[in-house]
Design a protein around this motif. Structure first.
Motif, PDB file in Angstrom:
ATOM      1  N   TRP A  95      48.734 -10.880  31.923  1.00 32.52           N
ATOM      2  CA  TRP A  95      47.791 -11.280  32.966  1.00 32.52           C
ATOM      3  C   TRP A  95      46.343 -11.220  32.460  1.00 32.52           C
ATOM      4  CZ3 TRP A  95      43.811  -8.353  34.836  1.00 32.52           C
ATOM      5  CH2 TRP A  95      43.848  -6.968  34.660  1.00 32.52           C
ATOM      6  N   TYR A 125      46.004   2.804  33.091  1.00 38.29           N
ATOM      7  CA  TYR A 125      45.945   2.596  34.545  1.00 38.29           C
ATOM      8  C   TYR A 125      45.960   1.095  34.848  1.00 38.29           C
ATOM      9  CZ  TYR A 125      44.517   7.490  34.495  1.00 38.29           C
ATOM     10  OH  TYR A 125      44.480   8.847  34.300  1.00 38.29           O
ATOM     11  N   PRO A 126      47.006   0.389  34.406  1.00 32.97           N
ATOM     12  CA  PRO A 126      47.012  -1.079  34.514  1.00 32.97           C
ATOM     13  C   PRO A 126      46.920  -1.591  35.943  1.00 32.97           C
ATOM     14  CG  PRO A 126      49.189  -0.245  33.925  1.00 32.97           C
ATOM     15  CD  PRO A 126      48.251   0.898  33.803  1.00 32.97           C
ATOM     16  N   GLU A 127      47.577  -0.927  36.885  1.00 31.41           N
ATOM     17  CA  GLU A 127      47.561  -1.424  38.259  1.00 31.41           C
ATOM     18  C   GLU A 127      46.199  -1.232  38.905  1.00 31.41           C
ATOM     19  OE1 GLU A 127      49.962  -3.198  39.489  1.00 31.41           O
ATOM     20  OE2 GLU A 127      50.954  -2.920  37.534  1.00 31.41           O
ATOM     21  N   LEU A 128      45.568  -0.092  38.638  1.00 24.48           N
ATOM     22  CA  LEU A 128      44.234   0.166  39.199  1.00 24.48           C
ATOM     23  C   LEU A 128      43.218  -0.819  38.636  1.00 24.48           C
ATOM     24  CD1 LEU A 128      42.774   2.102  41.120  1.00 24.48           C
ATOM     25  CD2 LEU A 128      42.289   3.587  39.156  1.00 24.48           C
ATOM     26  N   LYS A 182      43.873  -3.818  37.377  1.00 26.45           N
ATOM     27  CA  LYS A 182      44.190  -5.157  37.865  1.00 26.45           C
ATOM     28  C   LYS A 182      43.714  -5.358  39.302  1.00 26.45           C
ATOM     29  CE  LYS A 182      47.992  -8.475  38.184  1.00 26.45           C
ATOM     30  NZ  LYS A 182      49.450  -8.701  37.956  1.00 26.45           N
ATOM     31  N   LYS A 183      43.744  -4.275  40.086  1.00 28.63           N
ATOM     32  CA  LYS A 183      43.340  -4.369  41.488  1.00 28.63           C
ATOM     33  C   LYS A 183      41.847  -4.669  41.620  1.00 28.63           C
ATOM     34  CE  LYS A 183      43.228  -1.644  45.768  1.00 28.63           C
ATOM     35  NZ  LYS A 183      43.603  -0.337  46.401  1.00 28.63           N
ATOM     36  N   TYR A 184      41.019  -4.103  40.726  1.00 33.65           N
ATOM     37  CA  TYR A 184      39.566  -4.220  40.902  1.00 33.65           C
ATOM     38  C   TYR A 184      38.871  -5.097  39.859  1.00 33.65           C
ATOM     39  CZ  TYR A 184      39.902  -0.401  44.281  1.00 33.65           C
ATOM     40  OH  TYR A 184      40.209   0.373  45.379  1.00 33.65           O
TER      41      TYR A 184
END
Length: 821
Positions: A45, A152-155, A157-159
């Motif tokens: 991504w 912290y890939p999800e954090l 990606k979120k911001y």
């Protein structure tokens, strides 16, 4: 002429040899973007995000407002350089050249003293990171951006890219495509980070682009302050004709370099420092000097020039003089010096401008040793007098003859039977004025004029010969002749050491404390004396002479704890200067003839009730385009603050913004800009009110000098649904001369009736009345101007941590003196 290896490495300021794990090809295309992602082993991504951003970059046009961007060649830039294989977990693990770079700006000391965490970025990558254990135990995350993405890939990606999307502007798109490094910070709910987190950013290579990406997330009720961001006073610098304190050196002054030539000072730098200084003591303990451990000293390692013979008991290993004289000195950090190593004492080169005859030089030598000049109180006549011993008949005869030849007058001889002395006195205004002009008056304050220090070696020899006859003594041992002389003038002792060096003799200086003494049968009470000692025709000695310099062994090395300011300077051409006669190099930011690009993106999320302060003190070299996008999203009852200082760079375009999206959110932008010759600082701030009961304040201070240009560019936007909004914008500009320029471009979009908006803008010059008032109280014009400027920027500076406030004031002072930081 002898040249020194290592000079090319320092030619344009403080840059290190390029020693990289990977360096991308020059220019930008899809393959370069994809390769950056591949080298970092990023998730798909992020790779797609980069490639999409690259397409947006291609489609976006350069801004037609602000500074001139037409000279940026995007295909003449290296977009990714990886300086190390892995990020260092400890300071000691860094490669020496990178560790040395950050040592020079005081990073380890800053970390130890008052920082909670430190991150360092060199070229494209973060190479070092540390965080105090107490913070990590509280759940605080302080990583480089690449590690944040991995851990912290999800954090992320979120911001990531939500506060500043790639489509925001051409440079945010460029950063999104090629970003590397930067910081990732997460502060959990209710955690307060009382000490600043700090990052250092460094461009070392020419034609380099730096595109760090910073993402800060402050969870509810948390607090964090993020800061982005030589020699001690009293050390003596050679200006060719004398030594002066390093802190008194100003840009455009002339100092002697490692080739003995006079060079122009381009800039002067200072910084707070806590840590050990290295005290280096050569033969002639008087010439010992102290400097920070990383400061380069021109030296030869003893181990490189040893003889093959077995070492004698209790002796240092012997050196091969032939090899020693043929080895080229190199610049080494002071911390690497050891007892027995050799440091370099260059001979000062002059124009050999002989304004006086050989006879006059001999007479001035006697005056330095035994003369005085004064005006007779009753007769109001100018007198030059020489006090000699009654048995110094040869000197008495020569002084008499020289006075007659120089003035055309026959001097008086006055015998003091009680003191066994002979005074030779002449009434001559011309000789009185010559002696004062060239040598000064008073035993403790005599010193040689610049004109005397520039005469030919033959004339120097005449001066020194009679000086040592008058004030010295000679001891012969075999074919060697040791000469000694004493003076109570410290400055004169230094000058004599320098002149003797020109004639091929390295002299030592010793200090003898005051007391009673007997000279030529006369009892005198003396002050502290400076004893100059040298040996002629010595067959074997510890000091070796090369054509242009002396090779002097180090007798003692020790560490001295120190807290205070250290000073450094950038010198034209060779970037070197002499400290107590010995050659050292400067430590400064790299300066190249080509331009570099710094295009960062900073995204900050301030959750409910949290507070984030982001401080930048930017002092890039004046070949850097500093084009940065910074934005902060502040939720309910949160506080977002930007403290932004811009002093360096060729062009800065930076407008930190606060988006107030929650009720009672507060935002503040404090901006200061200084533009000197060839600089354009286009800076300001933005406040966007998207919720009711929000408040904002933008304070901009700018200073222009030497044709520099500052611009305030700001935006205040209130949407229709935002009620009870308060905002104040203050723009103050100070012009220091007629050729500088300041512009203000405020934009206000107020779509709500329930608001309280204030806007102030002033452009002023330093008033004659202000200067007159301060000067009438004893200040010089320069000090008065500096005081006015410091008062002008005080609202910004007082918001900085103490160490940065002091440094900001010092940087402004140096810029006003003509320095290019």
């Amino acid at each position: 002429m002898q040249t020194f290896s290592g000079l090319d490495n320092y030619k344009y300021g403080f840059s290190k040899p390029e020693n990289y794990v990977f360096k991308s090809k020059k220019g930008l295309d899809e393959r370069v973007v994809a390769n950056i992602s591949w080298h970092k082993n990023e998730p798909d991504w992020m790779r797609q995000f980069r490639l999409k951003s690259y397409q947006i970059f291609l489609n976006k046009t350069l801004p037609i407002w602000g500074g001139d961007l037409s000279h940026i060649n995007f295909q003449d830039i290296f977009y990714y350089i990886k300086p190390t294989k892995d990020k260092a977990a400890s300071w000691e693990e860094l490669p020496p050249e990178i560790k040395d770079t950050y040592d020079r700006i005081g990073m380890p000391e800053a970390e130890k003293k008052f920082l909670a965490g430190v991150s360092a970025q060199y070229e494209s990558e973060v190479v070092y990171k540390s965080i105090q254990k107490t913070l990590s135990q509280k759940g605080v995350v302080f990583l480089d951006m690449d590690s944040g993405l991995r851990e912290y890939p999800e954090l992320v990606k979120k911001y990531f890219g939500t506060i500043i999307p790639p489509g925001d502007n051409k440079f945010s798109a460029l950063n999104s495509a090629v970003w590397s490094g930067g910081s990732f910070i997460y502060v959990p709910k209710g955690v307060r980070v009382e000490l600043p987190l700090q990052a250092y950013f460094r461009i070392n290579a020419a034609n380099m682009g730096q595109f760090e990406r910073t993402l800060i997330i402050a969870d509810e009720g948390s607090y964090v302050h993020y800061v982005e961001g030589c020699f001690p006073a009293g050390e003596q610098i050679s200006t060719g004709d004398q030594w002066v304190n390093i802190e008194s050196i100003k840009p455009k002054d002339l100092v002697a370099d490692d080739q003995g030539k006079l060079r122009r000072v381009k800039s002067v730098m200072t910084r707070p420092y806590t840590g050990d200084l290295i005290e280096v003591t050569p033969i002639s303990a008087y010439n010992k000097f102290s400097l920070t451990p990383e400061h380069p000293v021109l030296a030869i390692k003893r181990r490189e020039v040893l003889v093959k013979r077995k070492q004698r008991k209790n002796w240092q290993r012997e050196v091969n003089s032939k090899i020693l004289l043929n080895v080229k000195p190199k610049y080494l950090p002071a911390r690497e010096l050891e007892v027995g190593d050799f440091i370099i004492y260059p001979k000062i080169k002059t124009t050999a401008n002989d304004l006086w005859s050989r006879e006059t030089m001999r007479l001035l030598g006697y005056y330095l040793a035994e003369g005085s000049a004064y005006i007779h109180k009753q007769l109001k006549m100018h007198i030059v007098s020489f006090s000699l011993g009654e048995n110094e008949t040869e000197i008495i005869d020569e002084v008499t003859q020289l006075i007659t030849k120089t003035t055309g007058k026959k001097p008086m001889k006055i015998w003091d039977k009680k003191k066994h002395g002979m005074e030779i006195r002449v009434y001559s205004k011309e000789l009185y004025e010559l002696c004062l002009k060239t040598c000064g008056k008073g035993a403790a304050t005599k010193k040689l004029s610049k004109e005397i220090m520039e005469v030919s070696d033959d004339h120097v020899e005449q001066l020194l010969q009679t000086y040592f006859l008058g004030d010295g003594n000679i001891c012969k041992k075999g074919s060697s002749v040791m000469c000694r002389a004493a003076t109570v003038s410290e400055q004169l002792a230094r000058q004599l050491q320098e002149l003797l060096a020109r004639l091929g003799m390295y002299a030592s200086i010793f200090i003898r404390k005051g007391g009673k003494d007997v000279i030529a049968g006369r009892v005198i009470t003396r002050k502290d004396q400076f004893i100059i000692v040298y040996t002629k025709n010595k067959r074997i000695g510890e000091v070796r002479e090369s054509h242009d310099y002396f090779i002097v062994p180090v007798k003692l090395i020790r560490k001295i704890p120190y807290t205070g300011f250290v000073f450094n300077m950038e010198v034209a051409d060779t970037n070197s200067y002499l400290v107590r006669g010995f050659a050292v190099h400067n430590c400064t930011a790299p300066i190249y003839t080509t331009d570099s690009l710094h295009s960062a993106v900073v995204e900050i999320i301030v959750k409910k009730g949290a507070r984030v302060r982001y401080t930048t003190i930017q002092n890039w070299s004046t070949n850097v385009y500093n084009l940065v996008t910074k934005r902060m999203r502040v939720e309910e009852e949160g506080i977002g603050e930007w403290v932004d200082g811009n002093l360096g760079s060729k062009l800065t375009m930076k407008y930190p913004s606060v988006y107030l999206v929650g009720r009672k959110a507060r935002g503040e932008v404090l901006s200061i800009a200084y533009a000197g010759p060839g600089q354009h600082q286009d800076a300001g701030g933005k406040a966007i009110h998207l919720a009711s009961e929000t408040t904002s304040r933008i304070t901009s201070k700018s200073i222009s000098k030497g044709g520099g240009r500052t611009s305030y560019r700001g935006l205040l936007h209130v949407i229709p649904s935002a009620k009870n909004v308060k905002s104040k914008v203050v723009c103050d500009a100070l012009l220091l001369d007629e050729t500088s320029r300041s512009d203000t471009y405020p934009t206000m979009k107020i779509h709500s009736q329930d608001v309280q908006i204030e806007h102030e803008a002033t452009v002023s010059k330093i008033g004659e009345e202000q200067l007159f008032y301060l000067q009438s109280r004893g200040l010089t014009k320069e000090l008065a101007e500096a005081m006015i400027v410091n008062g002008f920027i005080e609202p910004i500076v007082k918001e900085l941590p103490l160490e940065y406030a002091v440094e900001m004031n010092r940087l402004i002072e140096l810029q006003m003196e003509g320095s290019v930081g």
